[in-house]
Motif scaffolding. Structure first.
Motif, PDB file in Angstrom:
ATOM      1  N   PRO A 250       7.334  -3.732   1.351  1.00 22.15           N
ATOM      2  CA  PRO A 250       7.411  -2.275   1.164  1.00 22.15           C
ATOM      3  C   PRO A 250       7.210  -1.564   2.498  1.00 22.15           C
ATOM      4  N   THR A 253       4.820   3.846   0.287  1.00 21.86           N
ATOM      5  CA  THR A 253       4.421   4.041  -1.107  1.00 21.86           C
ATOM      6  C   THR A 253       3.903   5.467  -1.279  1.00 21.86           C
ATOM      7  N   THR A 258       7.492   3.062  -4.850  1.00 21.98           N
ATOM      8  CA  THR A 258       7.395   2.177  -3.695  1.00 21.98           C
ATOM      9  C   THR A 258       8.782   2.007  -3.096  1.00 21.98           C
ATOM     10  N   TYR A 260      11.292   0.069  -0.411  1.00 23.08           N
ATOM     11  CA  TYR A 260      11.442  -1.198   0.300  1.00 23.08           C
ATOM     12  C   TYR A 260      12.492  -1.085   1.398  1.00 23.08           C
TER      13      TYR A 260
END
Length: 387
Positions: A250, A253, A258, A260
């Protein structure tokens, strides 16, 4: 007695979301008891703000353009709603004399649809609530497929088809294409339809339903590169290792969300670093989510049908359901609309079944191709090569 309709869009846009809206409008116009056809502007948040537009006031030519207009003409959202929000939504619906509510969306939206249904029921409001399926990810339960997927499948297949021609013309590197679908591999799998009669499609396809093995991936790439020179890989954005860890860490957040890094860029870098082979990454991303240029005619017509059937069911006093599709013929593609209890689709993800993934876990089966091909509409272009 005159009654009102409310249409709500939820979640990510698609190429045919407005086609379902068109179906609702055109079917609702047939009923003399319908006074206003309201649209919540901006999704569920639009209900709370009572930001409604009466679609009966919109010019006819604009309504006729809806099936060919991508994304959402009335706006959509991913609002995080709490119990008190649903209670307020039920009160707003009652206040505006809305008898029929149509929620058009995917998993999260069908969860919202079910909660609106239960909130109205608990308050003893006489409200009919019906879900209209929509998702490019094709992960809604029970229905054979969902409007939105056919066009997204056509986009990924058409795009990969053209990339394959590029790599065939100059076969010196590995191209990794990232497909949307974090938990379900339907879109990545659909890239297999890029292969025409000459079988010049993607060489490798990786879906999140299978644990990603980097060593096996590198062996596959090395083997194909030695044989062909150029390699085309399609990888789902949701690839994970055997222990369930995303293959890309990730990068950010915020609250429930979240974010990526790019799987395609990561895998291209792995190929360069560990195999010493030139590689590049491509991430169409939202380019293929609501592409009117790649809109599937089958997808469009089924989206319209879903909207119409939702209204028909509502007028028969059916509530707490979602419209879905069931195949009726395995030889010639035919479907019929079905009614699914909303509880059976709320937040349940329909992933790619084992029978559609090849034994090597790096591609799909012929059974998947036969299932998927009718959904993308007209045949993709067949290109020529003299190599």
């Amino acid at each position: 007695m005159k009654e009102n309709i409310l249409v709500v869009h939820g979640g990510a846009p698609t190429a045919v979301m407005n086609a379902s809206l068109y179906g609702v409008i055109r079917e609702a116009e047939k009923y003399s008891n319908i006074d206003h056809i309201y649209a919540a502007i901006g999704g569920s948040g639009g209900i709370l703000k009572e930001h409604f537009l009466d679609l009966k006031t919109i010019e006819k030519d604009k309504i006729e353009s809806l099936p060919y207009t991508p994304a959402s003409a009335i706006g959509t959202s991913r609002d995080a709603l709490e119990k008190e929000d649903y209670e307020q939504i039920a009160d707003v619906i009652q206040k505006n004399k809305i008898r029929y509510v149509f929620m058009n969306g995917g998993n999260g939206s069908m969860d919202t649809c079910g909660k609106i249904y239960h909130a109205c029921k608990e308050k003893k409001y006489d409200v009919i609530v019906v879900g209209i399926p929509k998702t490019i990810d094709n992960d809604l339960a029970i229905t054979d497929h969902s409007p939105g997927f056919g066009s997204a499948a056509r986009y990924i297949a058409g795009t990969v088809n053209e990339i394959c021609q590029d790599i065939r013309a100059l076969p010196i590197h590995v191209c990794v294409i990232e497909a949307m679908g974090r938990n379900a591999g339907w879109i990545a799998a659909a890239s297999a339809l890029a292969a025409g009669k000459d079988e010049n499609g993607p060489d490798l396809i990786y879906v999140p339903e299978r644990a990603f093995d980097e060593d096996a991936f590198l062996e596959d790439v090395q083997r194909i590169h030695e044989k062909k020179g150029g390699v085309v890989v399609v990888a789902s954005e949701g690839l994970k290792t055997k222990d369930g860890t995303p293959i890309v860490e990730p990068i950010f957040t915020m609250g429930r969300a979240t974010y990526y890094g790019d799987v395609s860029a990561h895998l291209a870098n792995v190929v360069i670093q560990k195999l010493g082979i030139k590689a590049r990454s491509e991430k169409p991303g939202i380019c293929g989510r609501a592409s009117a240029m790649f809109q599937s005619s089958v997808d469009r017509e089924e989206a319209i049908l879903a909207g119409k059937e939702a209204v028909c069911a509502a007028m028969e006093e059916k509530t707490g359901i979602m419209i879905g599709f069931q195949r009726t013929n395995d030889i010639i593609y035919q479907v019929k609309p079905i009614e699914i209890p909303i509880e059976n689709v709320m937040m349940y993800e329909n992933c790619l079944p084992d029978k559609y993934i090849n034994p090597s876990e790096n591609g799909v089966t012929q059974e998947f191709i036969q299932w998927c091909r009718p959904l993308i509409g007209e045949k993709l272009p067949q290109y020529v090569s003299f190599r």
